[in-house]
Design a protein around this motif. Structure first.
Motif, PDB file in Angstrom:
ATOM      1  N   MET A 190     -32.296 -25.212  36.741  1.00  0.00           N
ATOM      2  CA  MET A 190     -31.170 -25.051  35.849  1.00  0.00           C
ATOM      3  C   MET A 190     -31.027 -26.275  34.023  1.00  0.00           C
ATOM      4  O   MET A 190     -30.619 -25.591  33.323  1.00  0.00           O
ATOM      5  N   LEU A 191     -31.627 -27.118  34.704  1.00  0.00           N
ATOM      6  CA  LEU A 191     -32.341 -28.093  33.693  1.00  0.00           C
ATOM      7  C   LEU A 191     -32.871 -27.051  32.817  1.00  0.00           C
ATOM      8  O   LEU A 191     -32.713 -26.699  31.053  1.00  0.00           O
ATOM      9  N   SER A 192     -33.312 -26.687  32.878  1.00  0.00           N
ATOM     10  CA  SER A 192     -34.905 -25.173  31.926  1.00  0.00           C
ATOM     11  C   SER A 192     -33.908 -24.555  31.012  1.00  0.00           C
ATOM     12  O   SER A 192     -34.220 -24.226  30.140  1.00  0.00           O
ATOM     13  N   PHE A 193     -32.944 -23.384  32.360  1.00  0.00           N
ATOM     14  CA  PHE A 193     -31.970 -22.252  31.880  1.00  0.00           C
ATOM     15  C   PHE A 193     -31.175 -23.164  30.504  1.00  0.00           C
ATOM     16  O   PHE A 193     -30.901 -22.548  29.902  1.00  0.00           O
ATOM     17  N   ASN A 194     -30.440 -23.834  30.958  1.00  0.00           N
ATOM     18  CA  ASN A 194     -29.610 -25.165  29.935  1.00  0.00           C
ATOM     19  C   ASN A 194     -30.561 -25.353  28.626  1.00  0.00           C
ATOM     20  O   ASN A 194     -29.441 -24.597  27.630  1.00  0.00           O
ATOM     21  N   GLN A 195     -31.950 -25.481  28.629  1.00  0.00           N
ATOM     22  CA  GLN A 195     -32.091 -26.055  27.705  1.00  0.00           C
ATOM     23  C   GLN A 195     -32.668 -25.157  26.728  1.00  0.00           C
ATOM     24  O   GLN A 195     -32.836 -24.783  25.443  1.00  0.00           O
ATOM     25  N   MET A 196     -32.960 -23.797  27.569  1.00  0.00           N
ATOM     26  CA  MET A 196     -33.732 -22.783  26.747  1.00  0.00           C
ATOM     27  C   MET A 196     -32.475 -21.765  26.656  1.00  0.00           C
ATOM     28  O   MET A 196     -32.872 -21.333  25.319  1.00  0.00           O
ATOM     29  N   LYS A 197     -31.416 -22.318  26.772  1.00  0.00           N
ATOM     30  CA  LYS A 197     -30.456 -21.144  26.284  1.00  0.00           C
ATOM     31  C   LYS A 197     -29.828 -22.358  24.874  1.00  0.00           C
ATOM     32  O   LYS A 197     -29.750 -21.226  24.343  1.00  0.00           O
ATOM     33  N   ILE A 198     -30.033 -23.092  25.179  1.00  0.00           N
ATOM     34  CA  ILE A 198     -29.403 -23.649  23.430  1.00  0.00           C
ATOM     35  C   ILE A 198     -30.445 -23.302  22.800  1.00  0.00           C
ATOM     36  O   ILE A 198     -30.652 -23.000  21.435  1.00  0.00           O
ATOM     37  N   ILE A 199     -31.771 -23.631  23.045  1.00  0.00           N
ATOM     38  CA  ILE A 199     -33.362 -22.799  21.842  1.00  0.00           C
ATOM     39  C   ILE A 199     -33.794 -22.093  21.979  1.00  0.00           C
ATOM     40  O   ILE A 199     -33.249 -21.337  20.025  1.00  0.00           O
ATOM     41  N   LEU A 200     -33.027 -20.746  22.386  1.00  0.00           N
ATOM     42  CA  LEU A 200     -32.690 -19.312  22.427  1.00  0.00           C
ATOM     43  C   LEU A 200     -32.159 -18.880  21.047  1.00  0.00           C
ATOM     44  O   LEU A 200     -31.927 -18.612  20.312  1.00  0.00           O
ATOM     45  N   LYS A 201     -30.299 -20.172  21.572  1.00  0.00           N
ATOM     46  CA  LYS A 201     -29.609 -19.427  20.300  1.00  0.00           C
ATOM     47  C   LYS A 201     -29.828 -20.356  18.931  1.00  0.00           C
ATOM     48  O   LYS A 201     -29.608 -19.215  18.192  1.00  0.00           O
ATOM     49  N   ASP A 202     -30.209 -21.088  19.299  1.00  0.00           N
ATOM     50  CA  ASP A 202     -30.488 -21.768  18.167  1.00  0.00           C
ATOM     51  C   ASP A 202     -31.683 -20.947  16.930  1.00  0.00           C
ATOM     52  O   ASP A 202     -31.565 -20.479  15.675  1.00  0.00           O
ATOM     53  N   GLN A 203     -32.479 -20.369  17.508  1.00  0.00           N
ATOM     54  CA  GLN A 203     -33.887 -19.590  17.444  1.00  0.00           C
ATOM     55  C   GLN A 203     -32.981 -18.414  16.601  1.00  0.00           C
ATOM     56  O   GLN A 203     -33.529 -17.444  15.923  1.00  0.00           O
ATOM     57  N   PHE A 204     -32.399 -17.489  17.774  1.00  0.00           N
ATOM     58  CA  PHE A 204     -31.611 -16.160  17.338  1.00  0.00           C
ATOM     59  C   PHE A 204     -30.486 -16.618  16.109  1.00  0.00           C
ATOM     60  O   PHE A 204     -30.768 -15.745  14.868  1.00  0.00           O
ATOM     61  N   GLY A 205     -29.596 -17.628  16.541  1.00  0.00           N
ATOM     62  CA  GLY A 205     -29.111 -18.446  14.480  1.00  0.00           C
ATOM     63  C   GLY A 205     -29.740 -18.544  13.783  1.00  0.00           C
ATOM     64  O   GLY A 205     -29.180 -17.481  12.621  1.00  0.00           O
ATOM     65  N   HIS A 206     -31.022 -18.657  14.269  1.00  0.00           N
ATOM     66  CA  HIS A 206     -32.206 -19.317  12.562  1.00  0.00           C
ATOM     67  C   HIS A 206     -32.274 -17.205  12.513  1.00  0.00           C
ATOM     68  O   HIS A 206     -32.088 -17.202  10.951  1.00  0.00           O
ATOM     69  N   ASN A 209     -23.315 -11.154  24.804  1.00  0.00           N
ATOM     70  CA  ASN A 209     -24.160 -11.000  25.542  1.00  0.00           C
ATOM     71  C   ASN A 209     -25.510 -10.547  25.659  1.00  0.00           C
ATOM     72  O   ASN A 209     -26.251 -10.874  25.783  1.00  0.00           O
ATOM     73  N   GLU A 210     -25.402  -9.844  24.252  1.00  0.00           N
ATOM     74  CA  GLU A 210     -27.298  -9.966  24.172  1.00  0.00           C
ATOM     75  C   GLU A 210     -27.337 -10.922  23.729  1.00  0.00           C
ATOM     76  O   GLU A 210     -29.216 -11.140  24.349  1.00  0.00           O
ATOM     77  N   VAL A 211     -27.479 -11.282  23.106  1.00  0.00           N
ATOM     78  CA  VAL A 211     -27.527 -12.925  23.025  1.00  0.00           C
ATOM     79  C   VAL A 211     -28.166 -13.984  24.915  1.00  0.00           C
ATOM     80  O   VAL A 211     -29.522 -14.064  24.558  1.00  0.00           O
ATOM     81  N   TYR A 212     -27.794 -13.747  25.764  1.00  0.00           N
ATOM     82  CA  TYR A 212     -27.470 -13.856  26.792  1.00  0.00           C
ATOM     83  C   TYR A 212     -28.495 -13.660  27.472  1.00  0.00           C
ATOM     84  O   TYR A 212     -29.904 -13.679  28.307  1.00  0.00           O
TER      85      TYR A 212
END
Length: 525
Positions: free
Chosen positions: A24-40, A158-161
């Motif tokens: 769960m911790l890894s999922f949330n951390q990855m979610k934040i990282i991927l979202k930041d990367q996608f936004g970048h 949804n595409e991001v998730y």
């Protein structure tokens, strides 16, 4: 629930909780990282659009670019970058490009565009627009140092998730593998623990422990257990009373206690010993048995020591052997008196009445003198009885046994038992009897007395004396001139006297003379 099942389920539960929490911790951390990367990535596209010559010229007052040309170029970029929308807007938020043509010329929706229009900042935001919830970025458009509009680029949330879930799917096999390994390890651990405790359940172990405690406390023998490092692990009440142990001694090294023992030797050699005497303190000797404890690999992991108070054992032995000694003494007296009666009978038959009366008078006088010495001056009954039995034996063997009239024994030296003193006197007298002549010329002299806080013993015979070749090792076990004997008498005598901090000396001159000195009081370290 059985112990094996309990251990297995507990370990599996801990694994599931641990791996689940980490996942769960890894999922949330990855979610934040991927979202930041996608936004970048979206910001990079927005910056590229904002710096486009076509876009900047279109938003100026004197633009020469028509709306269709701008929209076609923006749509081309959108299709290549696979984003949901790219919107170019002016400072009032009016759209000049959009995937839906009907929305061009209308105000941007979502409300999250105000920062870019009022403050000229670029940022990432989540909001619900005309195409639904999306992750979108905003970048201001500058020309000649003046903001003339903004670019908004977005993709459905949804595409991001979905992108995040695809990344997480790669970890699922490893998570399952970890759980599987954990289940196998838990099963093996529970089986190993079960094997280590001989397949017993906790309630069975508790019952055996209580049963063992009850048995140990009911045994009159002292029982002491130590581990492979010599530390006390267990002892019963009898052992505690004899060795003066308390619960504070649990865990202490037995070799550091105030008495010597063979536990270190047993731990090293793994040998079984029994009937070993050990001096614990003044007046207390115990009889020990050492039994090494071994594991299934035949390695010594501890020692169990059983022991009893040797003083009590010897008292019991004395009581059992007292009747035997008395019977032997009476037999010797009966034999000697029968010899004397035969002599008296012969004298009377020969008519030698005067000699018969004189013979009877001498016998009576000698008996009276010996009885007076032993009764009045030797206050210890056991020692007096021993000397009287030796006197009778000497008469039977035609040996003159002279007991000095100045003998005196009021009490024994401190912590010396009467059987120990009896062993010293008995062995030396018996040795003297064996070396003197039994043809009527053999004499043995004995004296015991107290002087200057010492108990003195003197024994002298007129035998051939101690052979020169054994004088230096006369006290060693096995040294003897008697055939078939093991040579332990003098060894025991020396051992007892040394324990009493006394001294023993001998001299050879027309026989052997023994001089013994034992302090009435002594110090113990």
């Amino acid at each position: 629930m059985k112990l094996k099942t309990k251990i297995t389920t507990t370990v599996i539960g801990i694994l599931i909780l641990t791996i689940g929490s980490i996942s769960m911790l890894s999922f949330n951390q990855m979610k934040i990282i991927l979202k930041d990367q996608f936004g970048h990535n979206l910001l990079n596209i927005a910056n590229s659009v904002s710096m486009s010559y076509l876009v900047q010229n279109y938003l100026t007052e004197n633009n020469e670019i028509n709306e269709k040309k701008l929209d076609n170029q923006i749509e081309g970029i959108r299709r290549k970058t696979k984003v949901e929308f790219i919107v170019v807007m002016d400072m009032k938020g009016i759209r000049y490009s959009h995937p839906t043509k009907l929305k061009i010329g209308k105000k941007f929706e979502g409300g999250d565009e105000k920062r870019v229009l009022t403050k000229g900042e670029e940022y990432v935001s989540e909001a619900k627009g005309s195409l639904g919830p999306s992750l979108r970025v905003f970048t201001p458009i500058f020309k000649d140092g003046k903001q003339i509009g903004a670019v908004a680029i977005g993709s459905p949330i949804n595409e991001v998730y979905n992108e995040i879930y695809l990344k997480m799917d790669e970890f699922i096999p490893f998570i399952i593998l970890g759980l599987l390994i954990g289940v196998i390890a838990a099963t093996m651990l529970s089986s190993n623990i079960k094997k280590s405790i001989f397949g017993l359940e906790p309630i069975e172990i508790a019952w055996i422990l209580k049963e063992k405690e009850a048995v140990l406390e009911s045994v009159k023998e002292g029982i002491l257990a130590v581990d492979k490092k010599g530390r006390v692990t267990l002892f019963n009440k009898a052992a505690g009373d004899i060795l003066k142990l308390s619960n504070e001694d649990i865990g202490k090294n037995i070799t550091n206690l105030s008495y010597e023992n063979r536990i270190s030797e047993v731990l090293k050699a793994g040998k079984y010993y029994e009937n070993i005497e050990m001096k614990v303190r003044p007046g207390l000797t115990i009889l020990c048995k050492y039994n090494p404890l071994k594991n299934n690999k035949n390695e010594v992991i501890g020692v169990v020591m059983n022991f009893r108070d040797l003083t009590e054992i010897k008292k019991m032995a004395e009581e059992l052997t007292g009747i035997k000694k008395m019977t032997w003494s009476l037999r010797a007296q009966n034999h000697e008196f029968m010899n004397k009666l035969h002599t008296i009978s012969g004298m009377i038959q020969l008519g030698e009445y005067t000699e018969a009366v004189s013979f009877i008078s001498d016998i009576s006088k000698n008996r009276k003198e010996i009885s007076s010495i032993l009764t009045d001056k030797i206050k210890n009954v056991s020692i007096a009885a021993l000397l009287f039995s030796k006197y009778n034996k000497a008469e039977e063997d035609r040996i003159k046994f002279e007991i000095d009239s100045d003998c005196r024994l009021n009490k024994l030296p401190q912590d010396m038992r009467e059987d120990e003193l009896g062993s010293v006197i008995g062995n030396l007298i018996e040795n003297s009897f064996e070396v003197v002549s039994s043809a009527g010329s053999g004499t043995v002299y004995f004296k015991i007395y107290e002087i200057e806080n010492y108990l003195k013993i003197k024994i002298k015979d007129n035998g051939p004396g101690i052979a020169i070749d054994i004088r230096n090792n006369i006290y060693d076990i096995g040294t003897s001139t008697k055939i078939g004997q093991r040579g332990i008498g003098m060894y025991l005598v020396k051992k007892i006297i040394d324990e009493m901090q006394g001294q023993i000396e001998f001299s050879v001159d027309n026989g052997t003379s023994w001089d013994i000195s034992i302090p009435m009081k002594r110090s113990w370290n």
